[in-house]
Design an enzyme around this catalytic site. Structure first.
Site, mmCIF file in Angstrom:
data_model
loop_
_atom_site.group_PDB
_atom_site.id
_atom_site.type_symbol
_atom_site.label_atom_id
_atom_site.label_comp_id
_atom_site.label_asym_id
_atom_site.label_seq_id
_atom_site.Cartn_x
_atom_site.Cartn_y
_atom_site.Cartn_z
ATOM 1 N N GLU A 31 0.854 -1.193 0.000
ATOM 2 C CA GLU A 31 0.000 0.000 0.000
ATOM 3 C C GLU A 31 0.887 1.239 0.000
ATOM 4 O OE1 GLU A 31 -2.902 0.107 3.149
ATOM 5 O OE2 GLU A 31 -3.674 2.056 2.510
ATOM 6 N N ASN A 71 -6.684 1.482 2.663
ATOM 7 C CA ASN A 71 -7.437 2.719 2.842
ATOM 8 C C ASN A 71 -7.006 3.786 1.847
ATOM 9 O OD1 ASN A 71 -8.691 1.477 5.001
ATOM 10 N ND2 ASN A 71 -7.359 2.394 6.537
ATOM 11 N N ASN A 86 -12.032 -1.091 -1.118
ATOM 12 C CA ASN A 86 -11.370 -1.606 0.082
ATOM 13 C C ASN A 86 -12.185 -1.276 1.322
ATOM 14 O OD1 ASN A 86 -8.891 -2.522 1.680
ATOM 15 N ND2 ASN A 86 -9.179 -0.442 2.474
ATOM 16 N N GLU A 87 -12.428 -2.255 2.144
ATOM 17 C CA GLU A 87 -13.063 -2.085 3.465
ATOM 18 C C GLU A 87 -14.191 -1.060 3.442
ATOM 19 O OE1 GLU A 87 -10.102 -1.519 6.565
ATOM 20 O OE2 GLU A 87 -9.504 -3.604 6.415
ATOM 21 N N TYR A 138 -6.828 -8.672 11.817
ATOM 22 C CA TYR A 138 -5.537 -8.388 12.460
ATOM 23 C C TYR A 138 -5.650 -8.799 13.923
ATOM 24 C CZ TYR A 138 -4.487 -5.515 8.357
ATOM 25 O OH TYR A 138 -4.251 -5.075 7.079
ATOM 26 N N GLU A 141 -6.320 -9.261 3.694
ATOM 27 C CA GLU A 141 -5.502 -8.571 4.701
ATOM 28 C C GLU A 141 -5.529 -9.429 5.956
ATOM 29 O OE1 GLU A 141 -5.947 -4.368 5.510
ATOM 30 O OE2 GLU A 141 -6.540 -3.973 3.439
ATOM 31 N N GLN A 194 1.476 -6.205 5.684
ATOM 32 C CA GLN A 194 1.831 -5.850 4.320
ATOM 33 C C GLN A 194 3.203 -6.452 4.011
ATOM 34 O OE1 GLN A 194 1.051 -1.672 3.420
ATOM 35 N NE2 GLN A 194 -1.009 -1.797 4.297
HETATM 36 O O1 AHR Z 1 -3.037 -2.650 6.288
HETATM 37 C C1 AHR Z 1 -3.280 -1.445 6.925
HETATM 38 C C2 AHR Z 1 -4.731 -0.964 6.766
HETATM 39 O O2 AHR Z 1 -5.558 -1.860 7.437
HETATM 40 C C3 AHR Z 1 -5.271 -0.940 5.357
HETATM 41 O O3 AHR Z 1 -5.004 0.237 4.696
HETATM 42 C C4 AHR Z 1 -6.744 -1.077 5.578
HETATM 43 O O4 AHR Z 1 -7.391 -1.697 4.503
HETATM 44 C C5 AHR Z 1 -6.853 -1.843 6.877
HETATM 45 O O5 AHR Z 1 -7.730 -1.245 7.756
#
Ligand code: AHR
Length: 503
Positions: free
Chosen positions: A27, A72, A172-173, A244, A292, A353
């Site tokens: 990103e 994002n 995305n999201e 995450y 992700e 990432q």
């Molecule tokens: O990977 C970091 C961020 O986490 C990304 O930009 C977003 O898609 C997610 O919230």
């Protein structure tokens, strides 16, 4: 010492191990691109400004696909800013990360770099602040051979061959209130359906990923998937999952069980997708792109790193630069086990990432690049997990966690490649204090030997690799692995990850 048992039987296939399971994510965020993969002033930069030492580590990591350019970031991005002569490219505010985007690197440079490192580019279009036309434009620029304004512009910009991007993320999201252009599931679903159907008019074979939830803890989780898939089911191939994990305070016992959450998340999304499938009397099974996933100390990032001063918009600031420890890498290894355990539904995934930003590879401007602890489970699993994933029926003692109740101490999965006859088994010991001995019934494999063994463990579970000490943590052989009478015996130290390859 307590014991666990499991069985490896090639007949118990879950599904093929898709190479796209070993994808990653770049990103325009912090120092992932600038001062990460790209640093023209570095002594080891190639003629395009990309660091050769970083590219070599990316290749060693074994990433199959790379999702780009966000995240994002993508929801405020104009892809046109990143193509054409560099000196004419505009600098823009990046609202997602409160930074300045210089646009020195864009689609063409990134497509060439991905090819150099042997990875497939997976491209995300902006459905936050843009729409159908811009998605069609970037598709035409990237993939149409020539003879139109946009494809000819690509040729004139130095890429005579189309980039041939197969996999496209529809935003995305979009469920997240932090996302530029965030709206309701209905609003997003309609836009995603229109975009998907228009993109398929250009190329019916594109593989499209619609946004699922940005976490199983989102208040709209479940309903978001149902609404979005009800609208887009016939137009897309994948729904995304993002997750995450971090310890809740000092609750490392719960943290080590994070894969339980990932298992439940995947099962719930698959169930919701199958509900929509049933309602539609569809023959098609929706796949999951877990695009992700990682350990991310978000709480720490939110408190310390976040830039909010309206006068401060830095270029490539140090953001989300988590230094991963041994316990993080063990959890990470178990997340990979969870992905493999769902090989029948999760056919693409992206570690978020790749460089500097919550990444397995770190760099210092003008200095070295090094492997974080999480590098090892990724690179070894990517190399050894071949063929089909296998159910292994783990019988393990359990331990109690506040987050998930009773959880098996040992987590494991195996893979088997009928073409080469090779088998791999991946194991985690979640105990904070005790080793465990594991007996693996390998009789169904015939006569096999342990060809490789890898152990990630340290007396200090908080040990990490840093700029000052970049090789503090590594993997070593798990010498305890032996085979006798069709039983493979191996001891797993506390808080450890082991991979064994059998031939
Ligand atoms: O990977 C970091 C961020 O986490 C990304 O930009 C977003 O898609 C997610 O919230």
């Amino acid at each position: 010492m307590s014991n666990a048992r499991l069985t490896i039987d090639p007949r118990l296939a879950i599904g093929p191990v898709h190479r796209r399971l070993f994808g990653s994510f770049v990103e325009h965020l912090g120092r992932c691109v600038y001062d990460g993969i790209y640093e023209p002033s570095h002594a080891d930069a190639d003629e395009h400004g990309f660091r050769r030492d970083v590219a070599a580590l990316v290749t060693e990591l074994g990433v199959s696909t790379i999702r780009y350019p966000g995240g994002n970031f993508v929801s405020g991005y104009r892809w046109e800013d990143g193509v054409g002569p560099r000196e004419e490219r505009p600098r823009r505010l990046d609202l997602a990360w409160h930074s300045t985007e210089t646009n020195e690197v864009g689609l063409d440079e990134f497509a060439h770099w991905s090819r150099e490192v042997g990875a497939e580019l997976m491209y995300a279009v902006n459905l936050g602040t843009r729409g159908v036309l811009e998605a069609l434009d970037v598709l035409e620029y990237a993939n149409h051979r020539s003879g139109t304004a946009l494809s000819d512009a690509r040729v004139a910009n130095g890429s005579p061959e189309p980039h041939g991007i197969r996999m496209w993320c529809l935003g995305n999201e979009m469920d997240g209130p932090w996302q530029l252009g965030h709206g309701t599931a209905d609003e997003y679903a309609r836009l995603a359906r229109k975009t998907a159907s228009a993109m398929r008019q250009v190329d019916p074979d594109l593989e499209l990923v619609v946004c699922g939830s940005s976490g199983a803890g989102m208040p709209t989780f479940g309903e978001w998937e149902r609404v979005v898939l009800s609208e887009t089911y016939d137009h897309v191939d994948f729904i995304s999952c993002h997750a995450y994990y971090e310890p809740d305070g000092d609750d490392y016992a719960g943290f080590l069980a994070s894969a339980v959450d990932m298992d439940r998340f995947i099962d719930s999304v698959a169930a919701t997708a199958d509900h929509v499938k049933a309602l539609r009397r569809s023959d098609k099974t929706m796949m999951i792109s877990f695009d992700e996933w990682n350990v991310w100390y978000q709480t720490r990032y939110n408190e310390v790193d976040k830039i909010t001063d309206p006068e401060v918009w830095p270029v490539a600031p140090r953001l989300l630069e988590d230094a991963y420890t041994v316990v993080d890498a063990v959890v990470f290894g178990s997340l990979m086990i969870s992905l493999l355990r769902h090989a029948d539904r999760v056919t693409a995934a992206s570690l978020a990432q790749l460089v500097n930003v919550i990444a397995p590879i770190m760099t210092e401007p003008g200095g070295i690049a090094w492997r974080q602890t999480t590098f090892f489970p990724f690179s070894i699993t990517s190399r050894l997990a071949q063929g089909v994933a296998l159910e292994v029926a783990v019988e393990s003692p359990t331990y109690d966690t506040e987050r998930f109740g009773a959880v098996p101490v040992v987590d494991a999965v195996a893979t088997h490649d009928a073409a080469t006859g090779s088998t791999a088994v991946f194991l985690v010991n979640r105990s904070l204090t005790e080793p465990i001995s594991v007996e693996i019934d390998v009789a169904h494999l015939g006569a096999v030997v342990v060809a490789e063994s890898h152990l990630l463990h340290d007396e200090d579970m908080h040990a990490a690799n840093t700029l000052e000490n970049p090789e503090r943590v590594g993997v070593r052989p798990n010498d305890s692995a032996t085979i006798a009478d069709g039983i493979l015996s191996v001891t797993l130290p506390p808080v450890s990850w082991t991979a064994l390859s059998l031939r």
